[in-house]
Design a protein around this motif. Structure first.
Motif, short mmCIF file in Angstrom:
data_model
loop_
_atom_site.label_atom_id
_atom_site.label_comp_id
_atom_site.label_asym_id
_atom_site.label_seq_id
_atom_site.Cartn_x
_atom_site.Cartn_y
_atom_site.Cartn_z
N SER A 114 4.17 -3.31 4.97
CA SER A 114 4.42 -3.14 6.40
C SER A 114 4.98 -4.40 7.04
O SER A 114 5.68 -4.35 8.05
CB SER A 114 3.14 -2.70 7.12
N LYS A 124 1.28 3.65 -2.93
CA LYS A 124 0.30 4.74 -3.08
C LYS A 124 -0.72 4.58 -4.21
O LYS A 124 -1.80 5.16 -4.13
CB LYS A 124 1.00 6.11 -3.27
N ASP A 148 11.70 6.50 1.00
CA ASP A 148 10.54 6.53 0.11
C ASP A 148 10.78 5.58 -1.07
O ASP A 148 11.70 5.80 -1.87
CB ASP A 148 10.34 7.98 -0.37
N ALA A 149 9.96 4.56 -1.17
CA ALA A 149 10.15 3.55 -2.22
C ALA A 149 10.13 4.19 -3.61
O ALA A 149 10.84 3.75 -4.51
CB ALA A 149 9.06 2.48 -2.12
N SER A 199 0.99 -7.02 -1.97
CA SER A 199 0.31 -7.39 -0.73
C SER A 199 -1.20 -7.46 -1.01
O SER A 199 -1.68 -7.01 -2.05
CB SER A 199 0.60 -6.37 0.37
N ASN A 247 10.98 0.93 3.27
CA ASN A 247 9.80 1.43 3.97
C ASN A 247 10.14 2.76 4.62
O ASN A 247 11.24 2.93 5.16
CB ASN A 247 9.37 0.40 5.04
N ARG A 304 0.82 -1.20 0.00
CA ARG A 304 0.00 0.00 0.00
C ARG A 304 0.86 1.26 0.00
O ARG A 304 0.43 2.32 -0.45
CB ARG A 304 -0.93 -0.03 1.21
N GLN A 350 0.38 -12.00 8.26
CA GLN A 350 -0.26 -12.77 7.19
C GLN A 350 0.49 -12.61 5.87
O GLN A 350 0.45 -13.48 5.02
CB GLN A 350 -1.72 -12.34 7.00
N HIS A 351 1.12 -11.47 5.69
CA HIS A 351 1.91 -11.30 4.46
C HIS A 351 3.18 -12.15 4.54
O HIS A 351 3.53 -12.86 3.60
CB HIS A 351 2.25 -9.83 4.23
N THR A 406 -3.21 -15.87 2.56
CA THR A 406 -4.39 -16.16 1.76
C THR A 406 -4.14 -16.00 0.27
O THR A 406 -5.06 -16.03 -0.53
CB THR A 406 -5.57 -15.27 2.19
C1 LIG Z 1 -7.22 -13.63 7.84
C2 LIG Z 1 -6.32 -12.62 7.17
C3 LIG Z 1 -5.57 -13.02 6.08
C4 LIG Z 1 -4.72 -12.10 5.45
N1 LIG Z 1 -3.96 -12.54 4.40
C5 LIG Z 1 -3.08 -11.68 3.83
C6 LIG Z 1 -2.23 -12.11 2.77
O1 LIG Z 1 -2.29 -13.25 2.33
N2 LIG Z 1 -1.36 -11.24 2.23
C7 LIG Z 1 -1.25 -9.96 2.67
O2 LIG Z 1 -0.41 -9.21 2.15
N3 LIG Z 1 -2.05 -9.51 3.66
C8 LIG Z 1 -2.97 -10.34 4.23
N4 LIG Z 1 -3.77 -9.87 5.22
C9 LIG Z 1 -3.75 -8.43 5.51
C10 LIG Z 1 -2.59 -8.04 6.40
O3 LIG Z 1 -3.03 -8.16 7.75
C11 LIG Z 1 -2.17 -6.59 6.17
O4 LIG Z 1 -3.29 -5.76 6.31
C12 LIG Z 1 -1.55 -6.35 4.80
O5 LIG Z 1 -0.53 -7.28 4.52
C13 LIG Z 1 -0.96 -4.96 4.75
O6 LIG Z 1 -0.56 -4.64 3.44
P1 LIG Z 1 0.52 -3.52 3.17
O7 LIG Z 1 1.75 -3.87 3.88
O8 LIG Z 1 0.63 -3.36 1.69
O9 LIG Z 1 -0.18 -2.21 3.69
P2 LIG Z 1 0.02 -1.38 5.05
O10 LIG Z 1 -0.06 -2.22 6.23
O11 LIG Z 1 -0.89 -0.22 4.92
O12 LIG Z 1 1.51 -0.91 4.95
C14 LIG Z 1 1.99 0.02 4.06
C15 LIG Z 1 3.45 0.27 4.43
O13 LIG Z 1 4.03 1.14 3.49
C16 LIG Z 1 4.85 2.07 4.16
N5 LIG Z 1 4.95 3.25 3.29
C17 LIG Z 1 4.05 4.25 3.12
N6 LIG Z 1 4.49 5.11 2.18
C18 LIG Z 1 5.69 4.65 1.74
C19 LIG Z 1 6.63 5.06 0.77
N7 LIG Z 1 6.44 6.17 0.02
N8 LIG Z 1 7.76 4.33 0.59
C20 LIG Z 1 7.98 3.21 1.33
N9 LIG Z 1 7.11 2.77 2.26
C21 LIG Z 1 5.97 3.46 2.45
C22 LIG Z 1 4.19 2.31 5.48
O14 LIG Z 1 5.14 2.73 6.44
C23 LIG Z 1 3.62 0.93 5.80
O15 LIG Z 1 4.56 0.17 6.53
C24 LIG Z 1 -4.64 -10.76 5.88
C25 LIG Z 1 -5.40 -10.37 6.98
C26 LIG Z 1 -6.23 -11.26 7.62
C27 LIG Z 1 -7.01 -10.80 8.80
#
Ligand SMILES: Cc1cc2nc3c(=O)[nH]c(=O)nc-3n(C[C@H](O)[C@H](O)[C@H](O)COP(=O)(O)OP(=O)(O)OC[C@H]3O[C@@H](n4cnc5c(N)ncnc54)[C@H](O)[C@@H]3O)c2cc1C
Lengths: 322, 249
Positions: free
Chosen positions: A268, A213, A305-306, A235, A287, A210, A272-273, A253
């Motif tokens: 992040s 962006k 910043d990625a 993710s 990150n 995420r 689960q990821h 998942t």
């Molecule tokens: C039952 C269950 C199963 C799940 N299965 C999965 C699964 O299989 N896979 C999965 O991925 N998730 C799964 N999830 C969701 C998981 O819990 C997280 O919500 C998800 O992995 C978060 O995705 P993210 O890291 O992309 O987003 P976020 O948690 O929103 O993280 C975004 C990260 O990006 C960083 N960031 C922001 N801007 C920048 C930038 N410009 N440059 C660099 N870094 C930046 C932030 O600091 C933050 O750490 C599951 C959840 C549940 C409850």
């Protein structure tokens, strides 16, 4: 006795995982002082079949019957069981991927064999037959004894090094008995990507979260993947948002992968990821948040910043390669 | 049409995994138990099909092999919308044991579609579905990411490496489902929770089956060395480390 390996080809070429499997199986065969037999189903040239011999197959059974052009679990199970009976196989090895997961449990029941699913190394001992596998989605490992005479194993991808081990590799045509009643599915349509690196088979994966962006920023990820010869992943929220296709989602998942190098940009590091990538050899995290949990599991990290770091990484790698 | 969903009762996905008794037993202290995430998605899809008049689903049943302590999880499935439930009263020993128990419990019940999740998040075996299909001599389709009923026929998407196949299949069959089968798991509403208490939960005694495998000991992952941080102004250093130290590029 023998160790039987189920191989898979992709448009007539063996997948990397098949060479891993043959390498692995021939090591088990050594432990048991027996031979390695590979089973190939599909249209594969003799030259390509012979490649299995380079990695330890003493013999290759080749089934080319067109009825097997698509996976039909019951029919395949029957072929594999016939091959195993013919070769008196005491251990059968599959990849722990879509096909292996579809077939290994069926074959195990058919052969009265215990199943060791998702093993990540050679058996710790053959008497008793003790395997090592991940449990709790990679948060722990288990040592499991398989008590039956015949054992069926599925090997985690990328968990065993391909080794050169030239063996005879004699190719034998195998014409199993086929039961028409086993063909119950009709394939109506196939959508297959071509020319792209398959995520579950890739050695290097570049993945965005995420923090990237929006879909419009994926150019940087794709460019980095391009220079590295990598597959792209993401993710779950990213595929939920529709920024990327669902088949790129990794995690508990989504797809479970174990590449040599996983570059996580703006992810992040939720448990689960990580469950989907915990088998990675080298994990790089980019990150903006220095306290992001991804850094607890990463080998190398950049706080930044990625969107800025990725292009610099592309430039750096281009320089290295030139 | 009657649909059966096999439910696994697993620790919540955020559980900190610990073991006791010299690493031979999973430490259940403070653990929240939930429906295995894939089974929950399978149940969700089955309920969606039931609501689609064209699909002609009359009943959705759930089955679990477990001791009485799994009943809250089973009740949750009833609260989400399953019509009835079966519990085979036994401690699940391994995939073969579980599949044998389910096969015995349902063999004469005429389910048209049996659905399993791709794996349970505890032992990651991906095995019960395939085993059960073989025991019942049923066709099976694995890696299923979509299931629809079109003009009375079942249409399935099967994931293959780098793509998918669209298949049609006649009932009865068993599907092992994964990502995509439903978008979000359905959540139980208050009314569902109230109704769940009255829905039938049949308890079946286990048959005598030997497990084929024994878990002898668990191990925690090796503590890994701390992450090496590279300054954002020196991205080239990272390239060098990946090339010379990690040797991955
Ligand atoms: C039952 C269950 C199963 C799940 N299965 C999965 C699964 O299989 N896979 C999965 O991925 N998730 C799964 N999830 C969701 C998981 O819990 C997280 O919500 C998800 O992995 C978060 O995705 P993210 O890291 O992309 O987003 P976020 O948690 O929103 O993280 C975004 C990260 O990006 C960083 N960031 C922001 N801007 C920048 C930038 N410009 N440059 C660099 N870094 C930046 C932030 O600091 C933050 O750490 C599951 C959840 C549940 C409850």
């Amino acid at each position: 006795m023998s160790v039987l390996v189920f191989t898979e080809n992709w448009d007539g070429k063996f997948k990397k995982s098949s060479f891993e499997l043959v390498s692995y199986a021939s090591k088990i065969a050594e432990m048991l002082n027996t031979s390695t037999v590979a089973l190939s189903i599909g249209n594969v040239t003799e030259d390509e079949l012979k490649n299995l011999g380079k990695h330890g197959a003493d013999k290759i059974l080749s089934v080319t019957d067109e009825r097997f052009n698509y996976l039909e679990n019951q029919a395949y199970t029957s072929v594999i069981a016939q091959a195993a009976a013919k070769e008196s196989a005491s251990v059968l090895v599959f990849a722990n991927n879509n096909m292996g997961k579809a077939l290994a449990p069926r074959v195990a029941v058919k052969m009265n064999a215990g199943l060791g699913a998702g093993v990540d190394q050679l058996p710790k001992s053959t008497e008793p037959f003790t395997i090592h596998k991940k449990v709790y989605s990679g948060n722990a490992f288990g040592n499991v004894i398989i008590k039956t005479d015949v054992k069926v194993l599925t090997l985690m991808q990328n968990s065993f090094m391909i080794v050169e081990n030239q063996k005879d590799g004699a190719v034998e045509t195998f014409a199993p008995e086929v039961n028409e009643a086993h063909f119950k599915t009709k394939v109506k349509d196939v959508a297959k990507q071509t020319g792209q690196i398959i995520l579950t088979d890739a050695e290097i994966v570049v993945s965005g979260g995420r923090g990237m962006k929006g879909a419009e920023n994926w150019g940087a990820i794709e460019e980095l993947a391009e220079v590295l010869g990598a597959a792209t992943a993401c993710s779950r929220p990213v595929s939920d948002e529709g920024w990327r296709p669902h088949n790129e989602h990794t995690g508990q998942t989504g797809k479970i992968i174990a590449p040599n190098l996983y570059i996580a940009a703006g992810i992040s590091g939720a448990i689960q990821h990580i469950a989907g990538v915990s088998g990675t050899k080298c994990l790089v995290a980019i990150n903006t948040d220095k306290d992001a949990p991804i850094f607890e599991v990463a080998d190398y990290g950049i706080v930044g910043d990625a969107l800025k770091v990725l292009p610099e990484l592309v430039a750096g790698i281009k320089e290295l390669k030139s | 049409m009657k649909i059966l969903i096999c439910l696994s009762n697993v620790p919540d996905t955020t559980t900190k995994i610990k073991f006791t008794d010299d690493n031979t037993k999973f430490d259940e202290t403070g653990v929240q138990w939930v429906i295995n995430p894939w089974d929950e998605l399978a149940l969700t899809r089955a309920l969606e099909l039931k609501e689609d008049a064209g699909a002609n689903v009359e009943k959705v049943t759930v089955i679990n092999v477990g001791l009485a302590n799994t009943e809250p999880t089973i009740r949750k499935a009833l609260a989400i919308g399953a019509d009835d439930a079966i519990r085979v009263n036994a401690e699940p020993k391994d995939a073969f044991f579980v599949a044998s128990q389910i096969a015995n419990a349902i063999k004469d019940q005429g389910f048209d579609i049996i659905i399993n999740g791709i794996e349970s998040s505890d032992f990651n075996g991906s095995a019960v579905g395939g085993m059960l299909a073989e025991m019942l001599d049923l066709p099976s389709v694995s890696a299923v990411s979509a299931m629809k009923v079109e003009n009375g026929a079942i249409v399935i998407d099967r994931e293959i490496d780098g793509g998918k196949e669209v298949l049609s299949i006649e009932t009865p069959f068993l599907a092992v489902v994964q990502k995509g089968i439903a978008l979000e798991p359905r959540i139980a509403a208050m009314r569902g929770i109230m109704m769940a208490r009255k829905k039938p939960l049949t308890i079946i005694e286990a048959v005598d089956v030997q497990a084929m495998t024994d878990f002898v000991a668990y191990e925690m992952p090796q503590p890994k060395p701390p992450c090496k941080m590279v300054d954002a102004d020196n991205v080239k250093d990272l390239v060098n480390l990946l090339h010379n130290e990690a040797k991955v590029i």
